[in-house]
Design a protein around this motif. Structure first.
Motif, PDB file in Angstrom:
ATOM      1  N   PRO A 250      -7.385  -0.970  -5.741  1.00 12.44           N
ATOM      2  CA  PRO A 250      -6.023  -1.788  -5.577  1.00 12.44           C
ATOM      3  C   PRO A 250      -6.284  -3.285  -4.955  1.00 12.44           C
ATOM      4  CG  PRO A 250      -6.028   0.344  -4.676  1.00 12.44           C
ATOM      5  CD  PRO A 250      -7.548   0.170  -4.944  1.00 12.44           C
ATOM      6  N   TRP A 251      -5.397  -4.264  -5.499  1.00 12.75           N
ATOM      7  CA  TRP A 251      -5.456  -5.342  -4.847  1.00 12.75           C
ATOM      8  C   TRP A 251      -4.558  -5.413  -3.606  1.00 12.75           C
ATOM      9  CZ3 TRP A 251      -8.374  -9.287  -6.094  1.00 12.75           C
ATOM     10  CH2 TRP A 251      -8.978  -9.170  -7.419  1.00 12.75           C
TER      11      TRP A 251
ATOM     12  N   VAL B 139       0.879  -1.101   0.088  1.00 12.52           N
ATOM     13  CA  VAL B 139      -0.032  -0.071   0.153  1.00 12.52           C
ATOM     14  C   VAL B 139       0.883   1.160  -0.148  1.00 12.52           C
ATOM     15  CG1 VAL B 139      -1.545   1.528   1.259  1.00 12.52           C
ATOM     16  CG2 VAL B 139      -2.147  -1.110   0.958  1.00 12.52           C
ATOM     17  N   LEU B 140       1.965   1.211   0.910  1.00 12.32           N
ATOM     18  CA  LEU B 140       2.955   2.355   0.833  1.00 12.32           C
ATOM     19  C   LEU B 140       3.571   2.570  -0.623  1.00 12.32           C
ATOM     20  CD1 LEU B 140       4.905   2.139   3.988  1.00 12.32           C
ATOM     21  CD2 LEU B 140       3.083   3.381   3.493  1.00 12.32           C
ATOM     22  N   LYS B 141       3.833   1.608  -1.157  1.00 16.82           N
ATOM     23  CA  LYS B 141       4.684   1.621  -2.557  1.00 16.82           C
ATOM     24  C   LYS B 141       3.610   1.955  -3.652  1.00 16.82           C
ATOM     25  CE  LYS B 141       7.922  -0.455  -5.717  1.00 16.82           C
ATOM     26  NZ  LYS B 141       8.820   0.610  -5.190  1.00 16.82           N
ATOM     27  N   ASP B 142       2.252   1.487  -3.341  1.00 22.25           N
ATOM     28  CA  ASP B 142       1.413   1.992  -4.365  1.00 22.25           C
ATOM     29  C   ASP B 142       0.816   3.401  -4.360  1.00 22.25           C
ATOM     30  OD1 ASP B 142      -0.612   1.050  -6.479  1.00 22.25           O
ATOM     31  OD2 ASP B 142      -2.312   1.532  -4.811  1.00 22.25           O
TER      32      ASP B 142
ATOM     33  N   ASP C 150       2.098  -0.368 -11.456  1.00 23.93           N
ATOM     34  CA  ASP C 150       1.584   0.607 -12.384  1.00 23.93           C
ATOM     35  C   ASP C 150       0.748   0.302 -13.256  1.00 23.93           C
ATOM     36  OD1 ASP C 150       3.211   2.584 -11.022  1.00 23.93           O
ATOM     37  OD2 ASP C 150       5.010   2.379 -12.349  1.00 23.93           O
ATOM     38  N   SER C 151       0.513  -1.202 -13.612  1.00 28.04           N
ATOM     39  CA  SER C 151      -0.180  -1.852 -14.383  1.00 28.04           C
ATOM     40  C   SER C 151      -1.644  -1.680 -14.159  1.00 28.04           C
ATOM     41  CB  SER C 151      -0.095  -3.121 -14.708  1.00 28.04           C
ATOM     42  OG  SER C 151      -0.886  -3.792 -15.334  1.00 28.04           O
ATOM     43  N   SER C 152      -2.597  -1.466 -14.904  1.00 24.45           N
ATOM     44  CA  SER C 152      -3.941  -1.081 -14.832  1.00 24.45           C
ATOM     45  C   SER C 152      -4.775  -2.434 -14.059  1.00 24.45           C
ATOM     46  CB  SER C 152      -4.862  -0.720 -15.810  1.00 24.45           C
ATOM     47  OG  SER C 152      -4.700  -1.942 -16.950  1.00 24.45           O
ATOM     48  N   SER C 153      -4.216  -3.690 -14.664  1.00 21.97           N
ATOM     49  CA  SER C 153      -4.578  -4.841 -13.938  1.00 21.97           C
ATOM     50  C   SER C 153      -4.313  -5.229 -12.420  1.00 21.97           C
ATOM     51  CB  SER C 153      -3.971  -6.066 -14.652  1.00 21.97           C
ATOM     52  OG  SER C 153      -4.378  -6.129 -16.182  1.00 21.97           O
ATOM     53  N   SER C 154      -3.637  -4.226 -11.691  1.00 24.25           N
ATOM     54  CA  SER C 154      -3.254  -4.342 -10.477  1.00 24.25           C
ATOM     55  C   SER C 154      -4.536  -3.751  -9.503  1.00 24.25           C
ATOM     56  CB  SER C 154      -2.031  -3.497 -10.161  1.00 24.25           C
ATOM     57  OG  SER C 154      -2.290  -1.962 -10.112  1.00 24.25           O
ATOM     58  N   ARG C 155      -5.510  -3.421 -10.274  1.00 24.43           N
ATOM     59  CA  ARG C 155      -6.721  -2.778  -9.687  1.00 24.43           C
ATOM     60  C   ARG C 155      -7.799  -3.697 -10.181  1.00 24.43           C
ATOM     61  NH1 ARG C 155      -6.327   2.569  -7.401  1.00 24.43           N
ATOM     62  NH2 ARG C 155      -4.109   3.130  -7.513  1.00 24.43           N
ATOM     63  N   LEU C 156      -8.829  -4.167  -8.962  1.00 25.29           N
ATOM     64  CA  LEU C 156      -9.843  -4.983  -9.305  1.00 25.29           C
ATOM     65  C   LEU C 156     -10.968  -3.924 -10.072  1.00 25.29           C
ATOM     66  CD1 LEU C 156     -11.755  -7.359  -9.163  1.00 25.29           C
ATOM     67  CD2 LEU C 156     -12.545  -6.583  -6.847  1.00 25.29           C
TER      68      LEU C 156
END
Length: 307
Positions: free
Chosen positions: A193-194, A154-157, A182-188
């Motif tokens: 955000p996953w 979460v900090l890095k995101d 940074d990829s859009s797929s890192s979010r549901l």
């Protein structure tokens, strides 16, 4: 503008600021040290010292490096600001006593929070007899590790520098965590955000295990539901992003460890009929995630000191 603000801050502390502007051919030998300099990539660095051989020691994003003067000159715009202490002056931080008091209270607050959480964990662990089960004891450790790793994610995101997160991210592939996040797929659904979903999962699961050990069969059921995500995530990193996020892989490994602990420890039980506490657990997952997702953008994470 940023260097001007640094000069204003030095003046506020009673230090006479000196400044030079950008130029086409900056000369590192003329630079007063220590100084804050502007680099050509748009970032800033602190020049700590210049040795007899002309090498420049500078600090950027928490990292200290010694570079040849020519390399530094190629990166430097020529703009810099430094401070000079006038003879007889006594520079000091304004409102130092107040700042020390606030810092002491913040430290005391963190210590009190850590002690309070440790007490509650120990109390629930003993009061609910979790120490009788090796599997539930191991689950506490696994969920706790998951909370820590997803917190780093979460900090890095959110762009918060963490030395520990950077060290862990570079274990498998340097920069891999950043490419994956940074990829859009890192979010549901491209929205959630996953990493926040993972932090919610581990936190609520740990709280449920400590407060209501009787819901362990449902924690086991949710653990099974998480396994398809781990397979998808690994395949996505391997075949779509072509990058490995060490923190993400650690989270996925912990999910399989939790499943194994549930299975070997005999934590699975009858899931029918669905009891009210199973519904309450599902509501806790959803509510806690929505609360976290609502609060994270409003937290002033950028003022949090890096570890």
């Amino acid at each position: 503008m940023a260097l001007t603000a640094v000069g204003d801050l030095l003046a506020e502390y009673g230090v006479m600021p000196g400044q030079c502007g950008a130029c086409d051919s900056p000369d590192p030998a003329s630079l007063h040290v220590p100084a804050v300099v502007a680099l050509r990539d748009g970032s800033f660095a602190i020049v700590k010292e210049r040795d007899a051989a002309g090498r420049i020691t500078l600090r950027t994003r928490g990292e200290v490096a010694s570079v040849p003067a020519d390399d530094f000159a190629a990166r430097w715009t020529g703009a810099a600001v430094w401070g000079d202490v006038a003879e007889g002056s006594s520079p000091a931080e304004p409102h130092l006593a107040r700042h020390r008091f606030v810092q002491t209270m913040h430290t005391a607050q963190q210590v009190a929070l850590a002690l309070g959480l440790a007490f509650l964990l120990a109390y629930c662990y003993v009061a609910h007899g979790l120490w009788h089960s090796w599997a539930q004891t191991a689950l506490i450790a696994a969920y706790g590790a998951g909370i820590y790793v997803t917190y780093l994610l979460v900090l890095k995101d959110n762009g918060v520098h963490s030395a520990q997160a950077e060290r862990m991210c570079g274990v498998i592939q340097k920069g891999g965590c950043g490419r994956v996040l940074d990829s859009s797929s890192s979010r549901l659904f491209g929205l959630y955000p996953w990493c926040e979903i993972g932090l919610t999962y581990f936190s609520v699961s740990l709280a449920a295990l400590l407060v209501c050990p009787g819901c362990t069969p449902w924690l086991a059921a949710f653990a099974v539901c998480c396994l398809p995500y781990t397979v998808w995530s690994v395949a996505w990193q391997r075949f779509r992003i072509h990058a490995w996020c060490t923190l993400c892989l650690t989270v996925q490994a912990l999910m399989w460890i939790i499943f194994a602990l549930m299975l070997l420890g005999g934590q699975f039980g009858s899931l029918w009929p669905v009891p009210a506490r199973a519904v309450a657990l599902a509501v806790c997952y959803v509510t806690a995630f929505l609360l976290l997702h609502h609060m994270v953008p409003r937290l002033n994470l950028y003022e949090r000191p890096s570890d």
